[in-house]
Motif scaffolding. Structure first.
Motif: not given
Length: 200
Positions: A6-16, A29-31, A136-140, A144-152
């Motif tokens: 089994e393989s599946w994906e999720f993403e995390l958003a940076p916050y401040s 943070k993320g689901d 579990i691999s985590m990458g770029p 989302v412009p201008p400067a938000t890059t999620f972690r996949a």
């Protein structure tokens, strides 16, 4: 692992978060699939009373309370003088700061009978946590412009909340020393000193 794993994906958003009456906070943070919401929090502000140490804390209803504490570097905890705890139980950390081959520059983690390997791939942009049958691999992720890059995140195998907690809390840790280039910018002697101290 076979092709049917089994393989599946999720993403995390940076916050401040900046507040006048509280210390600023930053992290991701993320689901995470059916495990639900997760948050990793650290304080980007230098605090003299912490004596140069920094902490990243992971929390979420389905996850063990996870804390990574280490010498502050780039406003994050680093692998220098590092400690990892899950629900108050310490994990053992192992790192060969003298290793010259990429595959040998990995962080070993032992926790309640499990043995993990955490390494940098693709010039350090991807981090991978593995144990028997689990990856579990985590990458770029998406930008989302201008400067938000999620972690996949990509999960393979029968993972549980402990596996995910370790991989996700490490997203807010400075792990540059896992690559030779990053190690050249750090002091490997501090790492060697840390692990020799723990061996006594």
């Amino acid at each position: 692992m076979d092709a049917n794993t089994e393989s599946w994906e999720f993403e995390l958003a940076p916050y401040s978060i900046s507040a006048k009456k509280e210390l600023p906070k930053a992290g991701v943070k993320g689901d995470v699939g059916h495990f639900g919401s997760v948050t990793v929090e650290r304080c980007p502000l230098y605090r003299p009373l912490e004596k140069g140490m920094e902490t990243a804390r992971l929390s979420g209803p389905a996850f063990p309370e996870t804390t990574f504490r280490g010498k502050r570097r780039s406003a994050r905890p680093s692998l220098f003088k590092a400690e990892l705890t899950l629900d108050g139980q310490h994990a053992e950390l192992h790192f060969n700061a003298r290793a010259l081959r990429k595959k040998d520059r990995a962080l070993g983690i032992e926790y309640e009978g499990r043995e993990y390997v955490y390494r940098a791939e693709e010039w350090g942009s991807v981090k991978v946590l593995t144990r028997a049958g689990v990856r579990i691999s985590m990458g770029p992720g998406r930008h989302v412009p201008p400067a938000t890059t999620f972690r996949a995140g990509t999960v393979t195998g029968p993972v549980d909340a402990v596996d995910l907690a370790i991989a996700i809390v490490l997203e807010e840790v400075d792990t540059e020393v896992l690559t030779l280039g990053g190690a050249a910018l750090s002091s490997p002697f501090a790492l060697m000193q840390h692990f020799s101290d723990r061996a006594e």
